[in-house]
Design an enzyme around this catalytic site. Sequence first.
Site, short mmCIF file in Angstrom:
data_model
loop_
_atom_site.label_atom_id
_atom_site.label_comp_id
_atom_site.label_asym_id
_atom_site.label_seq_id
_atom_site.Cartn_x
_atom_site.Cartn_y
_atom_site.Cartn_z
N HIS A 101 0.84 -1.21 0.00
CA HIS A 101 0.00 0.00 0.00
C HIS A 101 0.87 1.25 0.00
O HIS A 101 0.56 2.24 -0.66
CB HIS A 101 -0.88 0.06 1.26
CG HIS A 101 -1.89 -1.04 1.36
ND1 HIS A 101 -1.79 -2.05 2.27
CD2 HIS A 101 -3.03 -1.26 0.67
CE1 HIS A 101 -2.82 -2.86 2.16
NE2 HIS A 101 -3.59 -2.41 1.18
N GLN B 288 -18.06 -6.92 -0.36
CA GLN B 288 -17.17 -7.68 -1.25
C GLN B 288 -16.69 -8.98 -0.59
O GLN B 288 -15.88 -9.69 -1.15
CB GLN B 288 -16.00 -6.84 -1.75
CG GLN B 288 -14.95 -6.48 -0.72
CD GLN B 288 -13.90 -5.53 -1.29
OE1 GLN B 288 -14.17 -4.35 -1.53
NE2 GLN B 288 -12.69 -6.02 -1.51
N SER C 13 0.75 -8.89 1.26
CA SER C 13 -0.70 -8.89 1.37
C SER C 13 -1.09 -8.78 2.84
O SER C 13 -0.37 -9.31 3.71
CB SER C 13 -1.25 -10.21 0.79
OG SER C 13 -2.56 -10.43 1.27
N ARG D 286 -3.27 -10.36 4.25
CA ARG D 286 -3.65 -11.67 4.78
C ARG D 286 -2.44 -12.57 5.05
O ARG D 286 -2.61 -13.66 5.60
CB ARG D 286 -4.62 -12.35 3.81
CG ARG D 286 -6.00 -11.66 3.77
CD ARG D 286 -6.96 -12.40 2.88
NE ARG D 286 -8.32 -11.93 3.02
CZ ARG D 286 -8.95 -11.17 2.11
NH1 ARG D 286 -8.32 -10.79 1.03
NH2 ARG D 286 -10.20 -10.79 2.31
O1 PAF Z 1 -8.06 -3.82 -3.12
C1 PAF Z 1 -8.71 -3.51 -2.11
O2 PAF Z 1 -8.17 -3.31 -1.02
C2 PAF Z 1 -10.23 -3.37 -2.21
O3 PAF Z 1 -10.76 -4.32 -3.06
C3 PAF Z 1 -10.69 -1.96 -2.60
C4 PAF Z 1 -10.23 -1.59 -3.98
C5 PAF Z 1 -10.16 -0.95 -1.58
C6 PAF Z 1 -12.21 -1.89 -2.58
O4 PAF Z 1 -12.72 -2.19 -1.33
#
Ligand code: PAF
Length: 297
Positions: A37, A61, A185, A187
């Site tokens: 990130h 999601q 990641s 996770r």
């Molecule tokens: O990649 C992610 O972390 C998520 O899928 C996103 C793009 C922030 C949408 O919730």
Amino acid sequence: MKIIRSPNAMAAWRERLIYEGAKIGLVPTMGALHEGHRALIQAARLRCDALVVSIFVNPIQFGPQEDLAKYPRPISQDRTLCRKDGVDICFEPTVEAMYPAGFQTMVTLPALACRWEGEVRPHHFSGVATVVTKLFGIIRPRIAIFGQKDFQQSVLVQQLVKDLDLGVEIAVHPTVREADGLAKSSRNIYLSPDDRIRAATLHKSLQAGADAIRTGITNGKTIRSAMVRVIKNEPAMTIDYLTVCDPRTLEPLSYVNSRAVLLGAVRLGPVRLIDNLLVASSQRSSSRIEVFSREKL
Ligand code: PAF
């Protein structure tokens, strides 16, 4: 750095920034920020005047059997990293503010969303497309940066922006990896120490596919077999999918003539790992097979 929790307050700030002529950049995240990130945030910082990072664990999601409840939410650590990386606004809406009673509109991309990740996680991409559309509506960024790690997501978002004329430039940043190749990641923290060592096998498998292409193999099935062989050597790992695809349509390729994306998802203990490599058969002699932006494809 400002922390904004309501979509209305975010919209008010956005209006002010746009009025002042600022180019707004967005890095959408679900928090639990890591080096991957941070690379997106640092790249975005260079490409906009006002940088917004959204931190929102988007419930729609996640499937019913997935890890929504235990998804990591280290919010104060996330804010510290955002401050360090020069973020102007951390947008942290509540679930109730994003999906108030009566919410019903969902964004779906029937073709792109049903393959690969979509087969295993049937409602995942409509959840992603819906929240990304909402974030773009609330924040109105001129540029948004996504990670190549979620390759299918990045293709889908580009299609969404094109189909709905959202006018947001989408940049895709290369995957940030651990020293052994494992893609960073949120996770990965769920991997046991032994599985953490085994986890690099997925990247090795994709590299075996890329090596096959570099040596001149173009047959999709043969390339896939080279990838499968590597995973089969790791009995703790099971394959969800391993495939050689067109990077724009995500349709499987019988032959690799120019560009391809090698996509993989495996299970290791309780963890599901995904990864990908972009390859170009015309660049056989080149060791640089990942490219920065899909626009270059
Ligand atoms: O990649 C992610 O972390 C998520 O899928 C996103 C793009 C922030 C949408 O919730």
